[in-house]
Write a protein that holds these residues in place. Structure first.
Motif, short mmCIF file in Angstrom:
data_model
loop_
_atom_site.label_atom_id
_atom_site.label_comp_id
_atom_site.label_asym_id
_atom_site.label_seq_id
_atom_site.Cartn_x
_atom_site.Cartn_y
_atom_site.Cartn_z
N ARG A 24 25.90 -11.60 -2.13
CA ARG A 24 26.82 -10.48 -1.89
C ARG A 24 26.70 -9.94 -0.47
NH1 ARG A 24 25.16 -7.64 -5.76
NH2 ARG A 24 23.81 -6.43 -4.41
N GLU A 25 25.48 -9.90 0.05
CA GLU A 25 25.26 -9.35 1.39
C GLU A 25 25.51 -10.38 2.49
OE1 GLU A 25 24.09 -6.03 2.03
OE2 GLU A 25 24.42 -5.63 -0.10
N GLU A 44 22.11 -10.42 -4.88
CA GLU A 44 22.06 -9.62 -3.64
C GLU A 44 22.20 -10.44 -2.35
OE1 GLU A 44 18.57 -7.21 -4.08
OE2 GLU A 44 17.73 -7.99 -2.23
N CYS A 49 20.38 -7.36 8.24
CA CYS A 49 20.91 -6.88 6.97
C CYS A 49 20.76 -5.36 6.94
CB CYS A 49 20.18 -7.52 5.77
SG CYS A 49 18.51 -6.90 5.51
N ARG A 50 21.28 -4.75 5.90
CA ARG A 50 21.29 -3.28 5.78
C ARG A 50 19.88 -2.70 5.95
NH1 ARG A 50 22.47 0.35 0.96
NH2 ARG A 50 22.33 -1.47 -0.41
N SER A 87 16.00 -7.88 2.06
CA SER A 87 17.36 -7.56 1.61
C SER A 87 17.39 -6.51 0.50
CB SER A 87 18.02 -8.85 1.09
OG SER A 87 17.24 -9.38 0.02
#
Ligand code: MLT
Ligand code: MN
Ligand code: ZN
Length: 304
Positions: A232-233, A229, A26-27, A274
């Motif tokens: 969405r991710e 979150e 993830c980001r 996340s």
């Protein structure tokens, strides 16, 4: 008592999985894997508390406990022979990130394991925890609202907060904000100071508000930045609330619910990988800071 000072060390500031999580790109995890200094690595959820700096109570025993102990000089064994400054352990629920570390404590060290009857029953139903031999590790059931002293001068009271059964015990329809013995917050008092530890909470309640108003420091569920979150991710199908965690921001969030408590020190713990507030300097981190909150990191020391 004189000379006592309520202190806490955040052993693990992450939620289940830690940061980065072993299988995650993830980001936030991508930055962590790449060594970007804006994202600190974080181990899973645990706090150590003491009033004399000598004897410690663990609130939650994370799967990373061995590493957390080696990283924390206050928890190293002292003298000769086998002994530990850790004298008691108290899990706040039976989630993997809060009880798996009990298996790390299996080397015949005298300890007291305090928990609600519900959490003790869950552990008793899992024979692997019998590796904590009954002749050295005493299991003591604690009732909600019962005040006790696991260490001299340190008083503890457990209180129910909205939550759900552990993920690994979910069956059929799950009530995600059940109030009972399954998920508890911990009111810690020592040296005249009061700290609340609530690593999981599905929603604010009037009785929790009253406790916050009376506390000096609150360490609170910071799992997700916002409820959607994970979806969405593309990381999962559940909202934060479905997981039993109120989000940091948005309607019914922790920043909103705590806005009235300006005089209380507010620290997020149990932060999922996340959560973009884990990226230092990000707009999300700045927003949390502006709302008057600190984001805990591993090794953070708190003098209440
Ligand atoms: C949670 O806090 O929701 C749980 O720790 C999830 C899990 O067991 O991984
Ligand atoms: Mn958790
Ligand atoms: Zn991740």
């Amino acid at each position: 008592m004189n000379g006592l000072e309520l202190r806490a060390i955040v052993l693990g500031s992450g939620a289940g999985g830690g940061v980065p999580q072993w299988n995650c790109r993830c980001r936030v995890c991508r930055l962590a894997w790449s060594g970007d200094l804006r994202v600190r690595h974080r181990t899973q959820s645990s706090l150590a508390v003491s009033v004399d700096g000598d004897r410690w109570l663990l609130l939650n025993a994370s799967p990373d406990l061995r590493r957390q102990i080696t990283d924390t000089p206050a928890l190293h064994p002292r003298g000769e022979d086998r002994q530990s400054p850790i004298v008691a352990v108290l899990p706040t629920n039976a989630d993997v990130d809060h009880v798996a570390g009990l298996l790390t404590l299996r080397e015949r060290q005298p300890l007291v394991l305090h928990a609600t009857r519900s959490t003790l029953d869950t552990l008793a139903a899992n024979r692997i925890f019998d590796v904590l031999a009954a002749d050295v590790v005493e299991r003591r059931a604690v009732g909600l609202g019962e005040v006790f002293e696991p260490l001299p001068g340190l008083s503890i009271e457990l209180f129910a907060v909205p939550g759900k059964v552990p993920l690994w015990l979910e069956e059929g329809d799950v009530v995600t904000d059940l109030v009972g013995e399954g998920t508890v917050g911990v009111a810690v008092e020592g040296g005249g100071r009061r700290l609340l530890y609530v690593p999981g909470c599905a929603r604010m309640t009037p009785s929790l508000e009253a406790r916050i108003a009376a506390a000096h420091v609150v360490l609170f569920d910071g799992t997700l930045f916002d409820d959607e979150e994970m979806i969405r991710e593309g990381l999962g199908t559940k909202t934060g609330r479905r997981m039993g965690h109120m989000p940091m921001t948005g309607p019914g969030s922790s920043t909103e619910a705590f806005a009235a408590f300006a005089g209380v020190r507010k620290i997020f713990v149990h932060i999922n990988n996340s959560n973009p507030a884990l990226i230092e300097g990000s707009p999300e981190a700045d927003r949390i800071d502006a709302a008057g909150w600190d984001v805990a990191f591993d090794g953070m020391e708190i003098v209440a």
